[in-house]
Scaffold this active site. Sequence first.
Site, PDB file in Angstrom:
ATOM      1  CG  HIS A 306      -2.079   0.907   1.140  1.00 58.13           C
ATOM      2  ND1 HIS A 306      -1.995   2.245   1.413  1.00 58.13           N
ATOM      3  CD2 HIS A 306      -3.333   0.672   0.747  1.00 58.13           C
ATOM      4  CE1 HIS A 306      -3.174   2.795   1.234  1.00 58.13           C
ATOM      5  NE2 HIS A 306      -4.012   1.866   0.808  1.00 58.13           N
ATOM      6  CG  ASP A 364      -8.344  -4.314  -2.633  1.00 60.05           C
ATOM      7  OD1 ASP A 364      -7.576  -3.351  -2.721  1.00 60.05           O
ATOM      8  OD2 ASP A 364      -9.583  -4.208  -2.663  1.00 60.05           O
TER       9      ASP A 364
HETATM   10  C1  SDX Z   1      -6.281   0.123  -2.775  1.00 61.73           C
HETATM   11  O1  SDX Z   1      -4.504   4.593  -1.910  1.00 61.73           O
HETATM   12  C2  SDX Z   1      -5.441   3.983  -1.281  1.00 61.73           C
HETATM   13  O2  SDX Z   1      -5.823   4.354  -0.182  1.00 61.73           O
HETATM   14  C3  SDX Z   1      -6.041   2.814  -2.042  1.00 61.73           C
HETATM   15  C4  SDX Z   1      -7.038   1.963  -1.270  1.00 61.73           C
HETATM   16  C5  SDX Z   1      -8.313   2.738  -0.974  1.00 61.73           C
HETATM   17  O3  SDX Z   1      -9.048   2.324  -0.049  1.00 61.73           O
HETATM   18  O4  SDX Z   1      -8.623   3.677  -1.746  1.00 61.73           O
HETATM   19  O5  SDX Z   1      -6.467   1.507  -0.032  1.00 61.73           O
HETATM   20  C6  SDX Z   1      -7.453   0.743  -2.088  1.00 61.73           C
HETATM   21  O6  SDX Z   1      -6.021   0.471  -3.892  1.00 61.73           O
HETATM   22  C7  SDX Z   1      -5.417  -0.865  -2.020  1.00 61.73           C
HETATM   23  C8  SDX Z   1      -4.174  -1.342  -2.867  1.00 61.73           C
HETATM   24  C9  SDX Z   1      -4.666  -2.442  -3.807  1.00 61.73           C
HETATM   25  N1  SDX Z   1      -3.628  -2.786  -4.797  1.00 61.73           N
HETATM   26  C10 SDX Z   1      -2.980  -3.966  -4.735  1.00 61.73           C
HETATM   27  O7  SDX Z   1      -3.123  -4.794  -3.819  1.00 61.73           O
HETATM   28  C11 SDX Z   1      -2.076  -4.213  -5.931  1.00 61.73           C
HETATM   29  C12 SDX Z   1      -0.721  -4.778  -5.446  1.00 61.73           C
HETATM   30  N2  SDX Z   1      -0.028  -3.702  -4.738  1.00 61.73           N
HETATM   31  C13 SDX Z   1       0.919  -2.900  -5.471  1.00 61.73           C
HETATM   32  O8  SDX Z   1       0.644  -2.729  -6.823  1.00 61.73           O
HETATM   33  C14 SDX Z   1       1.403  -1.669  -4.706  1.00 61.73           C
HETATM   34  O9  SDX Z   1       1.704  -2.092  -3.439  1.00 61.73           O
HETATM   35  C15 SDX Z   1       0.501  -0.455  -4.621  1.00 61.73           C
HETATM   36  C16 SDX Z   1       0.042   0.004  -5.961  1.00 61.73           C
HETATM   37  C17 SDX Z   1      -0.677  -0.736  -3.757  1.00 61.73           C
HETATM   38  C18 SDX Z   1       1.335   0.667  -3.963  1.00 61.73           C
HETATM   39  O10 SDX Z   1       2.286   1.040  -4.883  1.00 61.73           O
HETATM   40  P1  SDX Z   1       3.442   2.110  -4.490  1.00 61.73           P
HETATM   41  O11 SDX Z   1       3.138   2.813  -3.229  1.00 61.73           O
HETATM   42  O12 SDX Z   1       3.705   2.926  -5.714  1.00 61.73           O
HETATM   43  O13 SDX Z   1       4.633   1.188  -4.150  1.00 61.73           O
HETATM   44  P2  SDX Z   1       5.653   0.659  -5.207  1.00 61.73           P
HETATM   45  O14 SDX Z   1       4.899   0.096  -6.371  1.00 61.73           O
HETATM   46  O15 SDX Z   1       6.658   1.709  -5.453  1.00 61.73           O
HETATM   47  O16 SDX Z   1       6.303  -0.560  -4.407  1.00 61.73           O
HETATM   48  C19 SDX Z   1       7.351  -0.323  -3.504  1.00 61.73           C
HETATM   49  C20 SDX Z   1       8.224  -1.572  -3.651  1.00 61.73           C
HETATM   50  C21 SDX Z   1       8.590  -1.877  -5.110  1.00 61.73           C
HETATM   51  O17 SDX Z   1       9.841  -2.546  -5.097  1.00 61.73           O
HETATM   52  P3  SDX Z   1      11.166  -1.657  -5.493  1.00 61.73           P
HETATM   53  O18 SDX Z   1      10.904  -1.082  -6.874  1.00 61.73           O
HETATM   54  O19 SDX Z   1      11.284  -0.603  -4.416  1.00 61.73           O
HETATM   55  O20 SDX Z   1      12.282  -2.689  -5.481  1.00 61.73           O
HETATM   56  O21 SDX Z   1       7.497  -2.729  -3.181  1.00 61.73           O
HETATM   57  C22 SDX Z   1       7.311  -3.629  -4.281  1.00 61.73           C
HETATM   58  C23 SDX Z   1       7.552  -2.872  -5.568  1.00 61.73           C
HETATM   59  O22 SDX Z   1       8.041  -3.748  -6.565  1.00 61.73           O
HETATM   60  N3  SDX Z   1       5.912  -4.066  -4.202  1.00 61.73           N
HETATM   61  C24 SDX Z   1       5.488  -5.318  -4.358  1.00 61.73           C
HETATM   62  C25 SDX Z   1       4.105  -5.268  -4.152  1.00 61.73           C
HETATM   63  N4  SDX Z   1       3.733  -4.007  -3.901  1.00 61.73           N
HETATM   64  C26 SDX Z   1       4.844  -3.262  -3.940  1.00 61.73           C
HETATM   65  N5  SDX Z   1       6.149  -6.457  -4.641  1.00 61.73           N
HETATM   66  C27 SDX Z   1       5.386  -7.566  -4.732  1.00 61.73           C
HETATM   67  N6  SDX Z   1       4.034  -7.621  -4.562  1.00 61.73           N
HETATM   68  C28 SDX Z   1       3.369  -6.477  -4.258  1.00 61.73           C
HETATM   69  N7  SDX Z   1       2.058  -6.505  -4.077  1.00 61.73           N
END
Ligand code: SDX
Length: 430
Positions: A306, A364
């Site tokens: 998140h 989720d």
């Molecule tokens: C919702 O914003 C809100 O409040 C949203 C929400 C709401 O109520 O409105 O809470 C609802 O959208 C919840 C999130 C649902 N999405 C997912 O579950 C999809 C999987 N999660 C990711 O795509 C990600 O964690 C996000 C999109 C939720 C957050 O993305 P960020 O903050 O841009 O973080 P990032 O992508 O930069 O990740 C940081 C690191 C990265 O690694 P590095 O590039 O630093 O090496 O963590 C890794 C990412 O690769 N990473 C994951 C991961 N999520 C982040 N690695 C594996 N699996 C994951 N799920």
Amino acid sequence: MTEKKATLNFEGKSYDFPVYSPSVGPDVIDISKLYSTTGAFTFDPGFTSTASCESDITYIDGGKGVLLHRGYPIEQLAEQGDFLETCYLLLYGHLPTKAESDDFRERVTRHTMVHEQMHRLFAGFRRDAHPMAIMCGVVGALSAFYHDSTDISDEKQRMIASLRMIAKMPTIAAMAYKYHIGQPFVYPDNKLDYASNFLKMCFSVPAEEYKVNPVLAKAMDTIFILHADHEQNASTSTVRLAGSSGANPFACIAAGIACLWGPAHGGANEAALNMLEEIGTVDKIPEYVARAKDKSDPFRLMGFGHRVYKNYDPRARIMQQVTHEVLAELGIKDDPLLEVAMELEKIALTDPYFIEKKLYPNIDFYSGLTLRALGFPTTMFTVLFTTARTVGWIAQWKEMIEDPKQRIGRPRQLYTGEKSRDYVPENERK
Ligand code: SDX
């Protein structure tokens, strides 16, 4: 009190910018005069360090896994209140008295039906259209039916439009589902509470009597509370930006629905369940965890991570409890996907990669298991998120419209394209 300030040294000069302290959370540096005083922009793709507005609706402490709506912890609202009370709280800023609550429920109930002509809108969609595609279209079309509540400068019209969307979203969501499965639409039953009415519109058929299961209705109501609002997430920011141009409220909410549909945002509940089905059994988990950690593999653990929570999403904890209650009520023992989810969570929470990146289950991760047990197909999961989040979008939109400081949102950019160059006639191009 001495005003706090931040000093920027830039190209040999120093500039002071005011710092404001919130009631709780990080200080903010007001850089609204940065460009006019320094000639430079800030650069913050994804808005990881940018506060887009002042708000007193919802606060998240991502480090501690805290979520407050108008100061009330989500755990207490979910435990002691119901969804329409949370709607009132988000819209008006305080918990309603009995009289206020009765009046609000009555006003919402008066608007549960949609204009009869909207039924024909659905006929234009293919039966196999994704219900979220139908939601984008039908909600966007509301402004074609309710002209008398599109003047955003009129407080009365803003409130009627708000009530209409809160009241009609379950009806439209249920119609999208019924259309998708080829069953007749079911009209709202105003004798029922919000969640019970929704379940009846989704799952009853004219051929049989339908009795709402109170345990499942309570679970549905709790799921609505958990999804109601969440600060300036992507879809809420979309609604605010659309609203800043003066667009009508129905169009703004339709824009929020389109944004929520993305798998990185509200579409994650559908993606998370599809992922659990793809993993299938506990012995396949290590392979998928390895893929989630592999930079060259686009696969991510859906329902994990998140932007704000760097601790357990408090909504996920409550969601997990609701999942167990629903499965128990339905007599579903040893759901293989629940087993995979619980084992996946256990492995991920002990894996150095997830610990170091502070990746925890978010709302989720478990919601899909519950919604599937309630009888919804995965394609309906984000529609349910939409139904709940409508009140949050509206509360944030209303706050923005009523903010005397609000202006049209218009971000700038870091331009890295070509400098000015002359046109080359086609016959001279290489
Ligand atoms: C919702 O914003 C809100 O409040 C949203 C929400 C709401 O109520 O409105 O809470 C609802 O959208 C919840 C999130 C649902 N999405 C997912 O579950 C999809 C999987 N999660 C990711 O795509 C990600 O964690 C996000 C999109 C939720 C957050 O993305 P960020 O903050 O841009 O973080 P990032 O992508 O930069 O990740 C940081 C690191 C990265 O690694 P590095 O590039 O630093 O090496 O963590 C890794 C990412 O690769 N990473 C994951 C991961 N999520 C982040 N690695 C594996 N699996 C994951 N799920």
